[in-house]
Scaffold this active site. Structure first.
Site, short mmCIF file in Angstrom:
data_model
loop_
_atom_site.label_atom_id
_atom_site.label_comp_id
_atom_site.label_asym_id
_atom_site.label_seq_id
_atom_site.Cartn_x
_atom_site.Cartn_y
_atom_site.Cartn_z
N GLN A 97 8.78 86.35 63.16
CA GLN A 97 7.89 86.63 64.31
C GLN A 97 8.57 87.62 65.26
OE1 GLN A 97 7.13 82.47 65.24
NE2 GLN A 97 9.33 82.10 65.43
N HIS A 110 6.42 70.37 78.19
CA HIS A 110 7.51 69.62 77.54
C HIS A 110 7.45 68.13 77.87
CE1 HIS A 110 9.59 73.71 77.31
NE2 HIS A 110 9.26 73.37 76.10
N ASP A 143 13.37 74.11 63.56
CA ASP A 143 12.59 75.31 63.87
C ASP A 143 12.86 76.36 62.80
OD1 ASP A 143 11.21 76.49 66.77
OD2 ASP A 143 11.63 77.84 65.11
N ASP A 155 5.83 70.67 67.84
CA ASP A 155 5.79 71.59 68.98
C ASP A 155 5.80 73.01 68.43
OD1 ASP A 155 8.21 72.22 71.71
OD2 ASP A 155 6.24 73.12 71.22
N SER A 156 4.67 73.38 67.82
CA SER A 156 4.66 74.64 67.06
C SER A 156 3.85 75.71 67.79
CB SER A 156 4.02 74.39 65.68
OG SER A 156 2.61 74.25 65.85
N THR A 157 3.90 76.90 67.26
CA THR A 157 3.03 77.98 67.71
C THR A 157 1.61 77.67 67.25
OG1 THR A 157 3.90 79.06 65.73
CG2 THR A 157 4.70 79.89 67.84
N PRO A 199 3.44 81.36 60.39
CA PRO A 199 4.31 80.30 59.85
C PRO A 199 3.87 78.89 60.23
CG PRO A 199 5.47 81.57 61.54
CD PRO A 199 4.19 82.28 61.27
N1 SAM Z 1 4.81 75.62 73.49
C1 SAM Z 1 4.50 76.62 72.48
C2 SAM Z 1 3.03 76.61 72.11
O1 SAM Z 1 2.36 75.59 72.37
O2 SAM Z 1 2.60 77.63 71.57
C3 SAM Z 1 5.36 76.37 71.28
C4 SAM Z 1 6.78 76.52 71.65
S1 SAM Z 1 7.95 76.72 70.39
C5 SAM Z 1 8.62 78.22 70.87
C6 SAM Z 1 7.02 77.09 68.95
C7 SAM Z 1 7.97 77.16 67.77
O3 SAM Z 1 7.31 76.86 66.53
C8 SAM Z 1 8.60 78.56 67.57
O4 SAM Z 1 9.96 78.50 67.94
C9 SAM Z 1 8.41 78.85 66.07
O5 SAM Z 1 9.55 79.46 65.49
C10 SAM Z 1 8.16 77.45 65.53
N2 SAM Z 1 7.50 77.38 64.23
C11 SAM Z 1 6.38 78.02 63.81
N3 SAM Z 1 6.09 77.70 62.53
C12 SAM Z 1 7.07 76.81 62.12
C13 SAM Z 1 7.33 76.11 60.90
N4 SAM Z 1 6.54 76.24 59.82
N5 SAM Z 1 8.40 75.29 60.87
C14 SAM Z 1 9.22 75.14 61.96
N6 SAM Z 1 9.03 75.78 63.13
C15 SAM Z 1 7.96 76.61 63.20
#
Ligand code: SAM
Length: 283
Positions: free
Chosen positions: A34, A65, A109, A159-161, A166
């Site tokens: 990303q 959080h 992550d 807590d993902s995107t 991904p």
């Molecule tokens: N609070 C944010 C939101 O609601 O959009 C999310 C915060 S956190 C930064 C989101 C994290 O999800 C990112 O660091 C990203 O790298 C991670 N992520 C995305 N797809 C993933 C996967 N398949 N496995 C693990 N982490 C993942």
């Protein structure tokens, strides 16, 4: 706004946008997964964006959080082993480790660079990274869950995107089936579930369906404010493996041994009462 510099996130499908007036751009990096950018804003402190979407600001991240961690941890009878999928900024990990009963918190992550950028610009979110109970892994959460031992985890926090790129696999029934297998009896999963206003009859409704298809017996969405996300109103959706997630350890929440800025037992009780439009969309 002549001459002023702004960060604007356009949410095209909703016809909305969110903006923060900028001091300056700090850094950006394109990783294997990303595009991560860091900005200094006039009024919200630092801002991290991933693929152009707001992720974290210094000023309002506490809302997200706290609500992504405390409702699930107080709904579980005795959470000891907690897994965070995503959460690379480490703010959720910090909240989880405020619970003295938690013995292990593993954060998985896919992109290590998110954590490295957070350590540099959001050190306050990373203050628990060296807690002996914490373990940080940098792999795909879908893969990790598939390979994890059955019946080994009490609470899973996703807590993902957004459900694209991904993170897409983290919203599917197959993933929830693996989570159900990995959770101990009584276990709980909680997932960030987007905007109540924009997504109740789509993403949020599908989450309930996929979680119940995966074998979870009780599901509950909790709305909460989140200024920097589309519509300014966000949510998490919990599902219980035998645990009723419409109830929680109220006495424990009332007498919690740590400070919070948004989460209280009353806020938790209030979030359990969904507005009629959501009840209709999720029926
Ligand atoms: N609070 C944010 C939101 O609601 O959009 C999310 C915060 S956190 C930064 C989101 C994290 O999800 C990112 O660091 C990203 O790298 C991670 N992520 C995305 N797809 C993933 C996967 N398949 N496995 C693990 N982490 C993942």
């Amino acid at each position: 706004m002549s001459g002023e510099k702004w960060f604007i996130e356009h949410f095209d499908s909703a016809g909305t946008a969110f903006g923060l007036r900028l001091k300056k751009k700090l850094e950006e990096v394109q990783t294997e997964y990303q595009h991560i950018e860091m900005w200094e804003t006039d009024t919200f402190g630092y801002l991290m964006t991933i693929d152009g979407c707001t992720m974290v600001t210094s000023r309002d991240n506490f809302l997200y959080h706290e609500m992504m961690s405390h409702p699930a941890l107080f709904s579980h009878p005795a959470p000891k082993n907690v897994v965070i999928i995503g959460g690379g900024d480490c703010g959720t990990l910090r909240e989880v480790l405020r619970h003295p009963g938690v013995e292990k918190a593993t954060q998985i992550d896919i992109d290590e660079m998110v954590t490295r950028m957070s350590e540099k610009y959001f050190p306050e979110l990373c203050e628990s990274n060296d807690d002996p109970r914490a373990e940080l892994l940098f792999i795909d959460g879908v893969k990790w869950m598939r390979e994890c031992d059955a019946g080994s985890v009490d609470v899973i926090i996703v807590d993902s995107t957004d459900p694209v790129g991904p993170a897409e696999g983290l919203f599917k029934a197959d993933f929830f089936r693996e989570c159900h297998r990995v959770l101990r009896d009584g276990g709980i999963i909680v997932q960030q579930s987007e905007s109540p206003l924009l997504h109740s009859s789509s993403i949020i409704r599908d989450l309930h369906i996929n979680m119940r298809e995966a074998g979870f017996t009780s599901t509950q969405t909790l709305p909460f404010p989140q200024v920097c996300y589309p519509s300014g109103w966000w949510s998490c959706t919990m599902a219980g493996k035998g645990t009723d997630v419409t109830a929680f350890r109220e006495q424990a929440a009332e007498s919690k041994p740590f400070e919070t800025l948004y989460y209280t037992a009353a806020a938790h009780r209030g979030a359990l009462v969904l507005p009629p439009f959501m009840q209709k969309a999720l029926a």
